[in-house]
Design an enzyme around this catalytic site. Structure first.
Site, PDB file in Angstrom:
ATOM      1  N   CYS A  48      34.558  42.770  29.294  1.00  0.00           N
ATOM      2  CA  CYS A  48      35.993  43.105  29.296  1.00  0.00           C
ATOM      3  C   CYS A  48      36.822  41.919  28.824  1.00  0.00           C
ATOM      4  CB  CYS A  48      36.479  43.455  30.700  1.00  0.00           C
ATOM      5  SG  CYS A  48      35.361  44.452  31.657  1.00  0.00           S
ATOM      6  N   ASP A  49      36.487  40.725  29.276  1.00  0.00           N
ATOM      7  CA  ASP A  49      37.389  39.583  29.109  1.00  0.00           C
ATOM      8  C   ASP A  49      36.876  38.486  28.187  1.00  0.00           C
ATOM      9  OD1 ASP A  49      39.069  40.849  30.917  1.00  0.00           O
ATOM     10  OD2 ASP A  49      38.035  39.974  32.627  1.00  0.00           O
TER      11      ASP A  49
ATOM     12  N   CYS B 151      33.677  40.185  34.471  1.00  0.00           N
ATOM     13  CA  CYS B 151      33.225  41.071  33.399  1.00  0.00           C
ATOM     14  C   CYS B 151      33.390  40.428  32.034  1.00  0.00           C
ATOM     15  CB  CYS B 151      34.003  42.385  33.467  1.00  0.00           C
ATOM     16  SG  CYS B 151      33.624  43.480  32.103  1.00  0.00           S
TER      17      CYS B 151
END
Ligand code: NDP
Length: 310
Positions: A136-137, A133
């Site tokens: 997200c990261d 992701c």
């Protein structure tokens, strides 16, 4: 107590089913699972959901859907369904916290989850350099070189997103073409800091206890191997439907997608309806998931009415 309608899953399909079921006085109970909001929670801009001319952030849209479901008295439970028994007229479900739930009708909207390459090193560096992701990261890798594996829309989207944070993105594509839609392909090809490595597969991710240092790849045509120094490694190679717990009860295709009677959400078990990505290997869009969530609620309502339950 036997609920009229239990909804399993909290993506666009589950929440839409809840809105319709609640407004039909079915008093639905929705179990969110481990990742409330589903895949849209890890998406940035959703530009193709009708009604949002300027786009909307995925998590914001899911928060709105949840609010709308709650407004019509859906009971939302933060728990994971781990086992079901669809043998009788009353369906049984068990949650991770140990609750046994009884329902006249069940709407499945468990969605799908990201696939992994299956490399040992992928596991080893999970969350310290390996991710599925970018949204997200990606932030953790700003200013660093990263790689993305895959050739579909997900990979193209992840690569584009990362190209705004990172000086260089290596897109590892196992064939000599992308599967992504034309517009996404163009975006990736046009980006100056995305380098596409065609016919390339990942052999190993390497690094230290601190994190990833690089990836060893092989050219599938020449069989030459090489190393690309990257700090982040993003896997975007598709999804698997979250249908394992239904294996003993519901018909599935060869990749685990639930089978429904065409044009409906009816499964092979009376009173069990399937919606969203769990039953859709083709379209897999938020809008189609929401559409089938609506269908599932209408099918469940019809079923409960025919049985004289509501
Ligand atoms: P897809 O199944 O479309 O693509 C998977 C990609 O990963 C393919 O290029 C495939 O290669 C590659 N792949 C699969 N296994 C491996 C492996 N072991 N090693 C290397 N590469 C591998 O999945 P997506 O998640 O990209 O998309 C799923 C659906 O969601 C699609 O319908 C897509 O259009 C949609 N989507 C839409 C978005 C949007 O509209 N914004 C964003 C993201 C997804 P190969 O081509 O060789 O099979």
């Amino acid at each position: 107590m036997i609920h009229n309608c239990v909804i399993v899953g909290s993506g666009p399909a589950g929440y839409t089913a809840a809105i319709y079921a609640a407004r039909a006085n079915m008093a639905p109970v929705l179990y969110t699972g481990h990742e409330p909001g589903g895949q849209l929670m890890i998406t940035t801009d959703v530009e193709n959901f009708p009604g949002y001319p300027d786009g909307i952030m995925g998590p914001e849209m899911m928060a709105d859907l949840r609010k709308q479901a709650e407004r019509f008295d859906t009971k939302i439970v933060s728990d994971m369904i781990t086992k079901v028994d669809f043998s009788g007229p009353v369906h049984k479900l068990w949650s991770e916290s140990g609750e046994e739930i009884h329902a006249h009708s069940v709407i499945i909207s468990t969605g799908a989850s990201a696939k992994w390459l299956g490399l040992e090193s992928e596991q080893k560096f999970m969350n310290i350099g390996v991710s599925a992701c970018a949204v997200c990261d990606g932030f953790f890798f700003r200013g660093m070189e990263v790689a993305v594996v895959g050739g579909g829309d997900s990979a193209a989207e992840e690569a584009s997103y990362l190209s705004k944070l990172c000086p260089k993105v290596h897109l590892l594509v196992r064939r000599d073409e992308l599967r992504a839609s034309k517009i996404m392909q163009e975006r990736v090809i046009k980006a100056e800091n995305i380098e596409i490595h065609w016919n390339t597969s990942t052999q190993e991710i390497f690094g230290t206890d601190e994190g990833v240092e690089g990836v060893r790849v092989i050219n599938n045509i020449t069989k030459e191997t090489s190393e690309i120094p990257v700090k982040g490694f993003f896997v975007a190679i598709g999804h698997t439907p979250n249908t394992k717990i239904f294996d003993d009860w519901l018909d599935q295709d060869d990749t685990g997608y639930l089978k429904v009677t065409p044009g409906s959400t009816l499964t092979n078990r009376e009173g069990v309806f399937a919606s969203g990505d769990a039953q859709d290997r083709i379209y897999r869009q938020a809008i189609t998931a929401a559409g089938t969530g609506c269908m599932a609620a209408l099918d469940a309502e019809r079923y409960l009415t025919e049985k004289g339950i509501i």
